[in-house]
Design a protein around this motif. Sequence first.
Motif, PDB file in Angstrom:
ATOM      1  N   ILE A   1       5.612 -11.636  -3.677  1.00  0.00           N
ATOM      2  CA  ILE A   1       4.402 -12.169  -4.302  1.00  0.00           C
ATOM      3  C   ILE A   1       3.191 -11.408  -3.762  1.00  0.00           C
ATOM      4  O   ILE A   1       2.913 -11.423  -2.560  1.00  0.00           O
ATOM      5  N   ASP A   2       2.482 -10.728  -4.639  1.00  0.00           N
ATOM      6  CA  ASP A   2       1.346  -9.898  -4.245  1.00  0.00           C
ATOM      7  C   ASP A   2       0.116 -10.767  -4.078  1.00  0.00           C
ATOM      8  O   ASP A   2      -0.699 -10.911  -4.991  1.00  0.00           O
ATOM      9  N   ALA A   3      -0.014 -11.399  -2.917  1.00  0.00           N
ATOM     10  CA  ALA A   3      -1.108 -12.345  -2.683  1.00  0.00           C
ATOM     11  C   ALA A   3      -1.595 -12.204  -1.252  1.00  0.00           C
ATOM     12  O   ALA A   3      -1.024 -12.798  -0.342  1.00  0.00           O
ATOM     13  N   GLN A   4      -2.649 -11.423  -1.065  1.00  0.00           N
ATOM     14  CA  GLN A   4      -3.242 -11.279   0.255  1.00  0.00           C
ATOM     15  C   GLN A   4      -4.676 -11.798   0.218  1.00  0.00           C
ATOM     16  O   GLN A   4      -5.420 -11.555  -0.728  1.00  0.00           O
ATOM     17  N   PHE A   5      -5.042 -12.510   1.280  1.00  0.00           N
ATOM     18  CA  PHE A   5      -6.385 -13.084   1.356  1.00  0.00           C
ATOM     19  C   PHE A   5      -6.663 -13.449   2.806  1.00  0.00           C
ATOM     20  O   PHE A   5      -5.778 -13.933   3.512  1.00  0.00           O
ATOM     21  N   VAL A   6      -7.876 -13.220   3.245  1.00  0.00           N
ATOM     22  CA  VAL A   6      -8.284 -13.671   4.572  1.00  0.00           C
ATOM     23  C   VAL A   6      -9.675 -14.268   4.484  1.00  0.00           C
ATOM     24  O   VAL A   6     -10.580 -13.696   3.867  1.00  0.00           O
ATOM     25  N   ASN A   7      -9.825 -15.455   5.046  1.00  0.00           N
ATOM     26  CA  ASN A   7     -11.148 -16.067   5.173  1.00  0.00           C
ATOM     27  C   ASN A   7     -11.755 -15.530   6.461  1.00  0.00           C
ATOM     28  O   ASN A   7     -11.505 -16.033   7.540  1.00  0.00           O
ATOM     29  N   TRP A   8     -12.516 -14.454   6.310  1.00  0.00           N
ATOM     30  CA  TRP A   8     -13.123 -13.783   7.452  1.00  0.00           C
ATOM     31  C   TRP A   8     -14.281 -14.600   8.011  1.00  0.00           C
ATOM     32  O   TRP A   8     -14.871 -15.434   7.316  1.00  0.00           O
ATOM     33  N   ARG A   9     -14.606 -14.332   9.236  1.00  0.00           N
ATOM     34  CA  ARG A   9     -15.846 -14.826   9.840  1.00  0.00           C
ATOM     35  C   ARG A   9     -16.482 -13.650  10.572  1.00  0.00           C
ATOM     36  O   ARG A   9     -15.786 -12.860  11.207  1.00  0.00           O
ATOM     37  N   GLY A  10     -17.778 -13.537  10.430  1.00  0.00           N
ATOM     38  CA  GLY A  10     -18.443 -12.402  11.036  1.00  0.00           C
ATOM     39  C   GLY A  10     -19.920 -12.654  11.213  1.00  0.00           C
ATOM     40  O   GLY A  10     -20.407 -13.773  11.010  1.00  0.00           O
ATOM     41  N   PHE A  11     -20.632 -11.586  11.552  1.00  0.00           N
ATOM     42  CA  PHE A  11     -22.033 -11.740  11.931  1.00  0.00           C
ATOM     43  C   PHE A  11     -22.950 -10.802  11.156  1.00  0.00           C
ATOM     44  O   PHE A  11     -22.598  -9.654  10.867  1.00  0.00           O
ATOM     45  N   PHE A  12     -24.127 -11.334  10.846  1.00  0.00           N
ATOM     46  CA  PHE A  12     -25.169 -10.625  10.121  1.00  0.00           C
ATOM     47  C   PHE A  12     -26.448 -10.698  10.929  1.00  0.00           C
ATOM     48  O   PHE A  12     -26.651 -11.617  11.727  1.00  0.00           O
TER      49      PHE A  12
END
Length: 328
Positions: A251-262
Motif C-alpha cells: 500500500i503506497d501510503a506514506q505520511f508524517v505529521n512533522w513538528r518544527g520551528f519557524f
Amino acid sequence: MNTYGWTRRAVIAAATATVALAGVAQADDHKMMDAVHFLIPGGAGGGWDGTARGTGEALVNAGLVGNATFENMSGGGGGVAIANLIENAMSSQGTLMVNSTPIVIRALTGEISQSFRDLTMVAGTVGDYAALVVTNDSPLQSMEEALAEYREDPLGFAIGGGSVPGGMDHLVAAIVMQGAGEDPTAFNYIGYDAGGEAMAGLLSGEIDALSTGFSEAIALADQGEVRILGVTAPERVPAYDAAPTFAEQGIDAQFVNWRGFFAAPGLPEEQLATYQEMLAAMMETPEWEEVRARMGLVNIYRPGDDFTAFLEAQEKQLGDLMRELGFL
C-alpha cells in the motif's frame, strides 16, 4: 500516493562551533546562544506545547542555550501567533515558533490567512507517523483482512479519528485507502472531537478501525488495547518494530505529521544559521534523546530549503487529496 521521505541529515555543525553573532558565547564554551524564546500557537499540554518545552529543556540541559522561555498564544487555529510573529518581526528575532502539519492544512482551507511561506523556515525536527489500529480482540489481523471486510460492506465498515471530516486523521485514512486502490471519497469516516473520544468509539464497536498518530498507537498497543494494522513510515520504526508499514503490505501510503520551528520573516542569515546549528547539535545529545523518547517521536531533522521543499510536497499531496474529497 506518496510523499517525500524525511531522512536524517548529517549534523550541520558540532556543538563547539564558534558563531560570530551577538549573544553567542565564546569558543571556550559550547553554549551557542544566551537565550531562546519559544512561541507556542496553542494552549498548554498539546503537541506544540510539549515539543517546544521539550526542545527548550534539552537545549538548556545540554548547555547549548543559557535560558529558554515559553509563551502560549492560542487562537485562530494558530493564526494569532503567526500574525503576531509577522507583525513584530523586528523585535522577535530571538523567537522560535513551533508548528506542524496543521499550518499546511489550515492555510489550504483558509482557516488561517498566512502560510509557511510568510515565515523564515528554520528546521523540521521531529515527526509522528500515522497508523490504523483495531482493538486487540478484533478478528482483523492485517490490513489485507480489513480491506477485504471493507470491500464486502463499504458503508458498514467505519474508520474513525480524533478530527472532523477533512482533518488530519481523515486525510491519513484517505491516503491509506487511496494507496490501497480504493476510492478515498467513498469510505465511511466518523470524526470525533478528540482522540480519547475516538478511542472510546473503537472500544464500543462504533467504528471498526481508528486513524491516529503512531506514538499514540504505540502507547495503546503497549497497554494491550489495540493492534496496529499499518504505519505510514517508509520502513519499520525501531521504537515499535512489531508494527508493519503499509508499504510492506503493498500500500503506497506514506505520511508524517512533522513538528518544527519557524522564525520571524527577515531574520538575518547569520542568526538563521545559528538556530539551525543549535538544533542540529541538540539532536546529537543524550539530553535530547531523553526528551525524544519520552514524547515517542522520531528524529527527522531537515533545515532551511530542505524543510521548504518537504512542506511544498506535503501541501501538494494534501491539497490534491482535499480537492478530491471535496473540502477545497
